[in-house]
Scaffold this motif. Structure first.
Motif, mmCIF file in Angstrom:
data_model
loop_
_atom_site.group_PDB
_atom_site.id
_atom_site.type_symbol
_atom_site.label_atom_id
_atom_site.label_comp_id
_atom_site.label_asym_id
_atom_site.label_seq_id
_atom_site.Cartn_x
_atom_site.Cartn_y
_atom_site.Cartn_z
ATOM 1 N N UNK A 53 -61.466 45.545 10.959
ATOM 2 C CA UNK A 53 -62.035 44.591 11.783
ATOM 3 C C UNK A 53 -63.417 44.886 12.329
ATOM 4 N N UNK A 54 -64.128 45.933 11.785
ATOM 5 C CA UNK A 54 -65.414 46.475 12.247
ATOM 6 C C UNK A 54 -66.402 45.142 12.026
ATOM 7 N N UNK A 55 -66.325 44.541 10.844
ATOM 8 C CA UNK A 55 -67.596 43.636 10.656
ATOM 9 C C UNK A 55 -67.276 42.440 11.742
ATOM 10 N N UNK A 56 -65.951 41.982 11.807
ATOM 11 C CA UNK A 56 -65.702 40.997 12.868
ATOM 12 C C UNK A 56 -66.202 41.333 14.203
ATOM 13 N N UNK A 57 -65.958 42.543 14.669
ATOM 14 C CA UNK A 57 -66.206 42.736 16.147
ATOM 15 C C UNK A 57 -67.901 43.289 16.276
ATOM 16 N N UNK A 58 -68.297 43.265 15.174
ATOM 17 C CA UNK A 58 -69.961 43.551 15.209
ATOM 18 C C UNK A 58 -70.574 42.180 14.953
ATOM 19 N N UNK A 59 -69.619 41.079 14.748
ATOM 20 C CA UNK A 59 -70.445 39.626 14.653
ATOM 21 C C UNK A 59 -70.669 39.183 15.816
ATOM 22 N N UNK A 60 -71.259 37.854 15.959
ATOM 23 C CA UNK A 60 -72.037 37.407 16.991
ATOM 24 C C UNK A 60 -71.134 36.970 18.227
ATOM 25 N N UNK A 61 -69.670 36.865 17.961
ATOM 26 C CA UNK A 61 -68.774 36.541 18.870
ATOM 27 C C UNK A 61 -69.206 35.100 19.546
ATOM 28 N N UNK A 62 -69.097 35.034 21.092
ATOM 29 C CA UNK A 62 -68.971 36.142 21.830
ATOM 30 C C UNK A 62 -67.363 36.511 21.966
ATOM 31 N N UNK A 63 -66.977 37.800 22.438
ATOM 32 C CA UNK A 63 -65.561 38.255 22.650
ATOM 33 C C UNK A 63 -65.344 38.817 23.611
ATOM 34 N N UNK A 64 -64.197 38.750 24.314
ATOM 35 C CA UNK A 64 -63.622 39.532 25.178
ATOM 36 C C UNK A 64 -62.553 40.467 24.790
ATOM 37 N N UNK A 65 -62.830 41.857 25.065
ATOM 38 C CA UNK A 65 -61.823 42.825 24.585
ATOM 39 C C UNK A 65 -61.384 43.445 25.508
ATOM 40 N N UNK A 66 -60.001 43.346 25.598
ATOM 41 C CA UNK A 66 -59.303 44.387 26.523
ATOM 42 C C UNK A 66 -59.066 45.596 25.584
ATOM 43 N N UNK A 67 -59.499 46.560 26.025
ATOM 44 C CA UNK A 67 -59.662 47.993 25.252
ATOM 45 C C UNK A 67 -58.935 48.920 25.693
ATOM 46 N N UNK A 68 -57.861 49.450 25.154
ATOM 47 C CA UNK A 68 -57.165 50.360 25.585
ATOM 48 C C UNK A 68 -57.563 51.860 25.010
ATOM 49 N N UNK A 69 -57.206 52.612 26.154
ATOM 50 C CA UNK A 69 -57.894 54.223 25.966
ATOM 51 C C UNK A 69 -57.108 54.908 25.142
#
Length: 188
Positions: A66-82
């Motif tokens: 998913x690296x290329x997707x999340x480097x893409x233009x988006x925009x995205x809202x990510x709920x990022x677990x630690x």
């Protein structure tokens, strides 16, 4: 003379507004996550790789492709677990998910943490208010998350009833916004 005072007052107001705007931009650039500054000029991946609190998430994103997707233009809202959120899963879960044969399951879990569009805390709060206490957020995975306010913080509940608290909201990125959460959210 009165005109000079008005012009001076207007000039002072413009100068103060500029300083306040620059301070706000500077504040965005100074959000720290996992001991690293999260810069609004960088994308989600470029910031996440610098956070010591998100090494498991980054490894999972890489394993899922998913690296290329999340480097893409988006925009995205990510709920990022630690890392601690991933560590709280049953023993062996993360290792199992990272295996190549489980890429589909891992991708489903990770994309369940992503909402299309840029929803900062104000937008989520507005959606909660408009929903009379809850907001339903459609994830990229296709499922839904339910957001509500609990003790002044946003709590996000998954399809299985698990709840994560947003511990660091509004980590702005060039292609969206990250909200750090303390639990891994699971789709059906």
């Amino acid at each position: 003379m009165q005109t000079k005072h008005k012009l001076a007052s207007i000039a002072l107001s413009v100068a103060m507004g500029t300083v306040m705007s620059l301070t706000a931009v500077s504040a965005f650039a100074q959000v720290m996550v996992g001991g690293a500054p999260m810069l609004a000029s960088k994308d989600i991946i470029d910031n996440a790789v610098n956070s010591k609190d998100h090494t498991t998430l980054v490894a999972a994103v890489k394993a899922a492709g998913l690296v290329d997707t999340l480097k893409g233009p988006g925009p995205f809202t990510v709920f990022a677990p630690t890392n601690a959120a991933f560590a709280a899963l049953p023993p062996g879960t993360v290792d199992t998910l990272l295996k190549p044969e489980n890429k589909g399951m891992l991708t489903g879990i990770l994309t369940y943490h992503v909402v299309a569009g840029k929803m900062d805390a104000a937008a989520i709060g507005k959606a909660i208010a408009e929903g009379k206490g809850t907001a339903t957020l459609k994830t990229v995975e296709g499922g839904t998350l339910t957001a509500k306010m609990v003790g002044g913080k946003v709590m996000v509940t998954d399809a299985k009833g698990g709840a994560a608290t947003v511990t660091i909201p509004d980590v702005y990125q060039s292609n969206g916004v990250i909200h750090v959460v303390d639990k891994v959210l699971l789709p059906k």
